[in-house]
Design an enzyme around this catalytic site. Structure first.
Site, PDB file in Angstrom:
ATOM      1  N   HIS A  34      -3.147   4.380   0.652  1.00 53.52           N
ATOM      2  CA  HIS A  34      -1.826   4.402   1.306  1.00 53.52           C
ATOM      3  C   HIS A  34      -0.709   4.505   0.266  1.00 53.52           C
ATOM      4  O   HIS A  34       0.227   5.287   0.421  1.00 53.52           O
ATOM      5  CB  HIS A  34      -1.690   3.127   2.139  1.00 53.52           C
ATOM      6  N   HIS A  60       5.551  -0.415  -3.297  1.00 50.65           N
ATOM      7  CA  HIS A  60       6.398  -0.871  -2.187  1.00 50.65           C
ATOM      8  C   HIS A  60       5.825  -2.046  -1.394  1.00 50.65           C
ATOM      9  O   HIS A  60       6.578  -2.783  -0.769  1.00 50.65           O
ATOM     10  CB  HIS A  60       6.766   0.302  -1.244  1.00 50.65           C
ATOM     11  N   ASP A  61       4.503  -2.234  -1.428  1.00 52.02           N
ATOM     12  CA  ASP A  61       3.919  -3.361  -0.677  1.00 52.02           C
ATOM     13  C   ASP A  61       3.532  -4.535  -1.578  1.00 52.02           C
ATOM     14  O   ASP A  61       2.900  -5.483  -1.101  1.00 52.02           O
ATOM     15  CB  ASP A  61       2.692  -2.886   0.123  1.00 52.02           C
ATOM     16  N   GLU A  64       5.502  -7.815  -0.582  1.00 56.84           N
ATOM     17  CA  GLU A  64       5.163  -8.224   0.787  1.00 56.84           C
ATOM     18  C   GLU A  64       3.704  -8.679   0.920  1.00 56.84           C
ATOM     19  O   GLU A  64       3.410  -9.640   1.619  1.00 56.84           O
ATOM     20  CB  GLU A  64       5.420  -7.040   1.735  1.00 56.84           C
ATOM     21  N   ASP A  65       2.807  -7.994   0.263  1.00 53.63           N
ATOM     22  CA  ASP A  65       1.375  -8.214   0.546  1.00 53.63           C
ATOM     23  C   ASP A  65       0.561  -8.768  -0.614  1.00 53.63           C
ATOM     24  O   ASP A  65      -0.667  -8.930  -0.480  1.00 53.63           O
ATOM     25  CB  ASP A  65       0.722  -6.889   0.998  1.00 53.63           C
ATOM     26  N   ASP A 121       6.690   5.756   4.106  1.00 55.17           N
ATOM     27  CA  ASP A 121       5.765   4.694   4.530  1.00 55.17           C
ATOM     28  C   ASP A 121       5.353   4.894   5.992  1.00 55.17           C
ATOM     29  O   ASP A 121       4.165   4.838   6.339  1.00 55.17           O
ATOM     30  CB  ASP A 121       6.497   3.348   4.345  1.00 55.17           C
TER      31      ASP A 121
HETATM   32  P1  NDP Z   1       0.615  -4.647  12.501  1.00 54.75           P
HETATM   33  O1  NDP Z   1       1.906  -4.945  11.846  1.00 54.75           O
HETATM   34  O2  NDP Z   1      -0.392  -5.727  12.599  1.00 54.75           O
HETATM   35  O3  NDP Z   1      -0.031  -3.363  11.815  1.00 54.75           O
HETATM   36  C1  NDP Z   1       0.711  -2.250  11.455  1.00 54.75           C
HETATM   37  C2  NDP Z   1       0.877  -2.228   9.969  1.00 54.75           C
HETATM   38  O4  NDP Z   1      -0.397  -2.315   9.342  1.00 54.75           O
HETATM   39  C3  NDP Z   1       1.463  -0.917   9.510  1.00 54.75           C
HETATM   40  O5  NDP Z   1       2.860  -0.988   9.549  1.00 54.75           O
HETATM   41  C4  NDP Z   1       0.892  -0.797   8.106  1.00 54.75           C
HETATM   42  O6  NDP Z   1       1.805  -1.503   7.284  1.00 54.75           O
HETATM   43  C5  NDP Z   1      -0.434  -1.539   8.160  1.00 54.75           C
HETATM   44  N1  NDP Z   1      -1.678  -0.737   8.248  1.00 54.75           N
HETATM   45  C6  NDP Z   1      -2.819  -0.990   7.568  1.00 54.75           C
HETATM   46  N2  NDP Z   1      -3.792  -0.141   7.902  1.00 54.75           N
HETATM   47  C7  NDP Z   1      -3.277   0.707   8.818  1.00 54.75           C
HETATM   48  C8  NDP Z   1      -3.822   1.806   9.532  1.00 54.75           C
HETATM   49  N3  NDP Z   1      -5.089   2.225   9.372  1.00 54.75           N
HETATM   50  N4  NDP Z   1      -3.031   2.463  10.409  1.00 54.75           N
HETATM   51  C9  NDP Z   1      -1.746   2.059  10.594  1.00 54.75           C
HETATM   52  N5  NDP Z   1      -1.167   1.003   9.940  1.00 54.75           N
HETATM   53  C10 NDP Z   1      -1.937   0.327   9.053  1.00 54.75           C
HETATM   54  O7  NDP Z   1       0.752  -4.139  13.949  1.00 54.75           O
HETATM   55  P2  NDP Z   1       2.016  -3.897  14.787  1.00 54.75           P
HETATM   56  O8  NDP Z   1       3.022  -3.137  14.013  1.00 54.75           O
HETATM   57  O9  NDP Z   1       1.571  -3.310  16.040  1.00 54.75           O
HETATM   58  O10 NDP Z   1       2.607  -5.359  14.967  1.00 54.75           O
HETATM   59  C11 NDP Z   1       2.148  -6.272  15.857  1.00 54.75           C
HETATM   60  C12 NDP Z   1       2.902  -6.075  17.154  1.00 54.75           C
HETATM   61  O11 NDP Z   1       2.006  -5.421  18.027  1.00 54.75           O
HETATM   62  C13 NDP Z   1       3.384  -7.316  17.794  1.00 54.75           C
HETATM   63  O12 NDP Z   1       4.794  -7.339  17.789  1.00 54.75           O
HETATM   64  C14 NDP Z   1       2.833  -7.225  19.241  1.00 54.75           C
HETATM   65  O13 NDP Z   1       3.888  -7.276  20.161  1.00 54.75           O
HETATM   66  C15 NDP Z   1       2.201  -5.881  19.329  1.00 54.75           C
HETATM   67  N6  NDP Z   1       0.884  -5.898  19.951  1.00 54.75           N
HETATM   68  C16 NDP Z   1       0.619  -4.920  20.865  1.00 54.75           C
HETATM   69  C17 NDP Z   1      -0.601  -4.850  21.487  1.00 54.75           C
HETATM   70  C18 NDP Z   1      -0.867  -3.744  22.471  1.00 54.75           C
HETATM   71  O14 NDP Z   1      -1.997  -3.569  22.886  1.00 54.75           O
HETATM   72  N7  NDP Z   1       0.125  -2.964  22.865  1.00 54.75           N
HETATM   73  C19 NDP Z   1      -1.667  -5.823  21.207  1.00 54.75           C
HETATM   74  C20 NDP Z   1      -1.297  -6.786  20.197  1.00 54.75           C
HETATM   75  C21 NDP Z   1      -0.058  -6.792  19.606  1.00 54.75           C
HETATM   76  P3  NDP Z   1       2.002  -1.270   5.707  1.00 54.75           P
HETATM   77  O15 NDP Z   1       2.662   0.009   5.488  1.00 54.75           O
HETATM   78  O16 NDP Z   1       2.804  -2.462   5.306  1.00 54.75           O
HETATM   79  O17 NDP Z   1       0.603  -1.295   5.177  1.00 54.75           O
HETATM   80 ZN    ZN Z   2       3.274   0.560   3.317  1.00 49.30          ZN
END
Ligand code: NDP
Ligand code: ZN
Length: 186
Positions: A34, A60-61, A64-65, A121
């Site tokens: 990523h 960038h992460d 945060e991570d 991102d």
């Molecule tokens: P997450 O924040 O848990 O996951 C998304 C983040 O994960 C991305 O922004 C990215 O961040 C990172 N990431 C790592 N691997 C991947 C990948 N393979 N594909 C895409 N992103 C990846 O999830 P949400 O953004 O959805 O946040 C949780 C929200 O989801 C809650 O607010 C809740 O309301 C909602 N939710 C919805 C559900 C539904 O079924 N509709 C069920 C459960 C929750 P980075 O760039 O930092 O790595």
């Molecule tokens: Zn990222």
């Protein structure tokens, strides 16, 4: 540090910090995949003219991570790189829903360079949701993420036409794939 050395060192630093992390997708890619993708988008968008921004994209992460501080990035790189990374870092003490709302409301207030990292991102994340989505995400959840990413990017536009077009293309591709699966389901 010369520019290529700075960027190369950012890759080494990020690879060390994210060593044990994997993406959430079914392919469980190394987290580094990523970071490499986001950095390549930023480098291409800026035609290789902003090495600090490319280094910040690689990193960038980290705040945060991983256990990485602004001071550490400033010492290892420079103040500009550290400020850029801090500017694209969510406050993890906040609830997930608040963080997501803040990304939308804060996007227009970011610097042009921070906006470029943000758009890159989100582009990478939409591509992941197309090519290697988390196994437990429903289509509805992927659609929700797509709509949110579009909202964040809507507030970050006007900084780089090529990158914005690239984001739009990835968003459309994911949208089409999701329409396809919902059509199959009906
Ligand atoms: P997450 O924040 O848990 O996951 C998304 C983040 O994960 C991305 O922004 C990215 O961040 C990172 N990431 C790592 N691997 C991947 C990948 N393979 N594909 C895409 N992103 C990846 O999830 P949400 O953004 O959805 O946040 C949780 C929200 O989801 C809650 O607010 C809740 O309301 C909602 N939710 C919805 C559900 C539904 O079924 N509709 C069920 C459960 C929750 P980075 O760039 O930092 O790595
Ligand atoms: Zn990222």
């Amino acid at each position: 540090m010369t520019n290529p050395v700075l960027v190369a060192k950012a890759y080494v630093f990020a690879a060390e910090r994210h060593t044990r992390q994997r993406r959430k997708g079914v392919n469980e890619e190394p987290y580094m995949n990523h970071l490499v993708e986001v950095a390549a988008l930023v480098a291409e968008a800026t035609e290789g003219k902003d090495p600090n921004l490319t280094a910040a994209a690689v990193l960038h992460d980290t705040i945060e991570d991983t256990p990485t501080s602004h001071a550490e990035l400033e010492q290892a790189f420079n103040r500009d790189v550290a400020d850029l990374v801090a500017d694209v870092t969510d406050d993890k003490s906040l609830a997930k829903a608040d963080r997501k709302a803040l990304q939308v409301s804060n996007a227009p207030k970011k610097s042009s360079r921070a906006k470029i990292i943000k758009i890159a991102d989100k582009t990478s994340n939409l591509r992941s949701l197309l090519n290697s989505p988390p196994g437990d995400w429903s289509d509805a959840r992927r659609s929700e993420y797509l709509a949110w990413a579009r909202q964040v990017v809507a507030g970050a536009r006007g900084v780089n036409a090529w990158l914005e077009d690239t984001f739009d293309a990835s968003a459309r591709e994911l949208e089409t794939a999701l329409e396809g699966t919902s059509a199959q389901a009906t």
